[in-house]
Design a protein around this motif. Structure first.
Motif, PDB file in Angstrom:
ATOM      1  N   ALA A 135       5.665   5.996  -6.828  1.00 18.41           N
ATOM      2  CA  ALA A 135       6.975   5.664  -7.413  1.00 18.41           C
ATOM      3  C   ALA A 135       6.830   4.756  -8.635  1.00 18.41           C
ATOM      4  O   ALA A 135       5.870   3.984  -8.730  1.00 18.41           O
ATOM      5  CB  ALA A 135       7.829   4.957  -6.371  1.00 18.41           C
ATOM      6  N   SER A 136       7.787   4.861  -9.556  1.00 15.74           N
ATOM      7  CA  SER A 136       7.834   3.863 -10.626  1.00 15.74           C
ATOM      8  C   SER A 136       9.160   3.095 -10.613  1.00 15.74           C
ATOM      9  O   SER A 136       9.282   2.058 -11.257  1.00 15.74           O
ATOM     10  CB  SER A 136       7.580   4.491 -11.992  1.00 15.74           C
TER      11      SER A 136
ATOM     12  N   MET B  23       1.139   8.588   1.711  1.00 19.57           N
ATOM     13  CA  MET B  23       1.465   7.223   2.151  1.00 19.57           C
ATOM     14  C   MET B  23       0.836   6.953   3.522  1.00 19.57           C
ATOM     15  O   MET B  23       0.263   5.883   3.760  1.00 19.57           O
ATOM     16  CB  MET B  23       2.987   7.032   2.203  1.00 19.57           C
ATOM     17  N   THR B  24       0.946   7.912   4.416  1.00 20.56           N
ATOM     18  CA  THR B  24       0.377   7.747   5.755  1.00 20.56           C
ATOM     19  C   THR B  24      -1.136   7.568   5.667  1.00 20.56           C
ATOM     20  O   THR B  24      -1.721   6.680   6.317  1.00 20.56           O
ATOM     21  CB  THR B  24       0.722   8.955   6.651  1.00 20.56           C
TER      22      THR B  24
ATOM     23  N   LYS C  60       0.844  -1.212   0.000  1.00 25.17           N
ATOM     24  CA  LYS C  60       0.000   0.000   0.000  1.00 25.17           C
ATOM     25  C   LYS C  60       0.873   1.252   0.000  1.00 25.17           C
ATOM     26  O   LYS C  60       0.587   2.228  -0.695  1.00 25.17           O
ATOM     27  CB  LYS C  60      -0.859   0.029   1.279  1.00 25.17           C
ATOM     28  N   LEU C  61       1.935   1.226   0.794  1.00 22.21           N
ATOM     29  CA  LEU C  61       2.826   2.393   0.872  1.00 22.21           C
ATOM     30  C   LEU C  61       3.501   2.645  -0.479  1.00 22.21           C
ATOM     31  O   LEU C  61       3.616   3.789  -0.934  1.00 22.21           O
ATOM     32  CB  LEU C  61       3.891   2.180   1.956  1.00 22.21           C
ATOM     33  N   ALA C  62       3.942   1.557  -1.110  1.00 20.91           N
ATOM     34  CA  ALA C  62       4.623   1.690  -2.405  1.00 20.91           C
ATOM     35  C   ALA C  62       3.672   2.273  -3.446  1.00 20.91           C
ATOM     36  O   ALA C  62       4.039   3.150  -4.222  1.00 20.91           O
ATOM     37  CB  ALA C  62       5.150   0.333  -2.858  1.00 20.91           C
TER      38      ALA C  62
ATOM     39  N   ASP D 216      12.950   6.364  -7.210  1.00 20.07           N
ATOM     40  CA  ASP D 216      11.881   7.140  -6.559  1.00 20.07           C
ATOM     41  C   ASP D 216      11.727   6.724  -5.097  1.00 20.07           C
ATOM     42  O   ASP D 216      11.511   7.553  -4.224  1.00 20.07           O
ATOM     43  CB  ASP D 216      10.548   6.883  -7.279  1.00 20.07           C
ATOM     44  N   LEU D 217      11.822   5.410  -4.862  1.00 15.18           N
ATOM     45  CA  LEU D 217      11.536   4.891  -3.520  1.00 15.18           C
ATOM     46  C   LEU D 217      12.599   3.879  -3.097  1.00 15.18           C
ATOM     47  O   LEU D 217      12.907   2.963  -3.857  1.00 15.18           O
ATOM     48  CB  LEU D 217      10.165   4.183  -3.541  1.00 15.18           C
TER      49      LEU D 217
END
Ligand code: SAM
Length: 348
Positions: free
Chosen positions: A24-25, A342-343, A17-19, A196-197
């Protein structure tokens, strides 16, 4: 799935879920271990880079992250598995070391491992099947082992599962693209392309993965090392160059700080555990140069979707914590909008 200390199996739904919410890609899983998290990121459509110090992790990452299932002829893998499963077991280094001198597997299964591993080396080295076959062999051996999940000791009595016959199965390749690398995160971090992440899940304490999973390391390297002790560990477990800075209280914080400073990423997710060496304040201090920071807490043992507490930057708690001895922290750091998104994806 393989038994692995510190594996983030239960947190994968949250990390997914956060990703997704991060937008981000491209992403990086720097301490990838079993590659569970990298696989989840790949399945959200990211181009993922997965890295770890361990040779068996490289095999996993080559299999599940680097190979694009849609680009390979699946029939070739099925044929190879059928052929390897049909081999007659012949005792060799593996049987002697891990079934007789130590008792991690029953000799009948050790003999199969010896035959199959030799054949993988002679027939498949250099082919795209090499790492999927190694992964499949590790998973097959893990299903019939006689340990509690680490290879520092084996059970006095054979485990029930050890009586079963070792059978290799299709490891299940994933569609998508990615890169697998092996190396020390402290050295790799500055050399990696921007993403990105980035997801960081370093070791929590003095327990070394190289020692805990020495059998998998040897199975992949296939280098018949000298060994020592009742657990029959590789002799190089004693060498300084197989030690990780993350397993020492003295060097862990500064090494993590260096990795975080060197990584080129917009947003970062850092996993940490309340039984580890860093305090909440230290966690904040480590990542605050990345932008906004949030720490989400999860009950690791009992987690089934219930997030039990969230802290803002001042350390003020929002939400209700449950009673737990083992809290998994997820630290988010990055641009405010991204971290807020994200939160929100977790808190609803
Ligand atoms: C907590 S585990 C990661 C578990 C992983 N997230 C999973 O779900 O399977 C930590 C990992 O860090 C790796 N490791 C330890 N020291 C390292 C280092 N200096 N550089 C890179 N990886 C390291 C270990 O081999 C281990 O796989």
């Amino acid at each position: 799935m393989i038994k692995y200390l510190g594996s983030k199996r239960t947190l994968v739904p949250v990390l997914t879920k956060l990703a997704e919410a991060s937008g981000a890609s491209t992403s990086l899983d720097l301490f990838t271990g079993t590659t569970r998290v990298a696989q989840a990121f790949k399945q959200t459509g990211h181009r993922v880079t997965a890295t770890d110090l361990a040779s068996y992790s490289l095999a996993f990452a080559k299999t599940w992250i680097e190979i694009d299932a849609s680009m390979q002829e699946h029939r070739e893998l099925e044929d190879a598995l059928e052929h390897l499963n049909s081999l007659t077991g012949e005792p060799g280094y593996f049987t002697k070391s891990f079934c007789e001198d130590a008792r991690y597997f029953q000799p009948k299964n050790g003999q199969k491992v010896d035959s199959i591993r030799n054949q993988i080396e002679t027939d498949y080295k250099g082919s795209w099947l090499y790492f999927p076959l190694l992964t499949s062999l590790i998973l097959a051996a893990d299903r019939v082992d006689s340990t509690t999940g680490i290879q520092m000791a084996f059970l006095k009595q054979w485990s029930a599962r050890s009586h079963a016959n070792l059978v290799m199965k299709d490891p299940g390749l994933k569609v998508g693209s990615g890169t697998a690398l092996q190396g020390d995160a402290v050295e790799l971090a500055s050399t990696l392309a921007p993403v990105d992440l980035a997801y960081l899940d370093p070791p929590y304490n003095q327990h070394r993965y190289f020692a805990n999973y020495h059998v998998w390391e040897t199975l992949v390297r296939w280098d018949s090392p000298e060994s020592y002790g009742v657990a029959n560990k590789r002799i190089d477990v004693r060498d300084d160059n197989t030690k990780s800075a993350f397993n020492s209280k003295k060097t862990m914080a500064s090494s993590l700080a260096k990795v975080i400073a060197d990584l080129k990423c917009e947003t970062m997710i850092l996993s940490y555990n309340n039984e580890s060496w860093l305090s909440r304040d230290e966690l904040f201090a480590l990542v605050e140069t990345k932008g906004k920071v949030e720490i989400l807490d999860f009950d690791f043992k009992r987690y089934v979707g219930a997030q039990i507490g969230v802290y803002n930057k001042l350390g003020k708690k929002v939400g209700e914590p449950g009673h737990s001895r083992n809290i998994e922290h997820i630290v988010l750091a990055g641009p405010k909008q991204t971290v807020d998104r994200m939160t929100a994806a977790i808190l609803g």
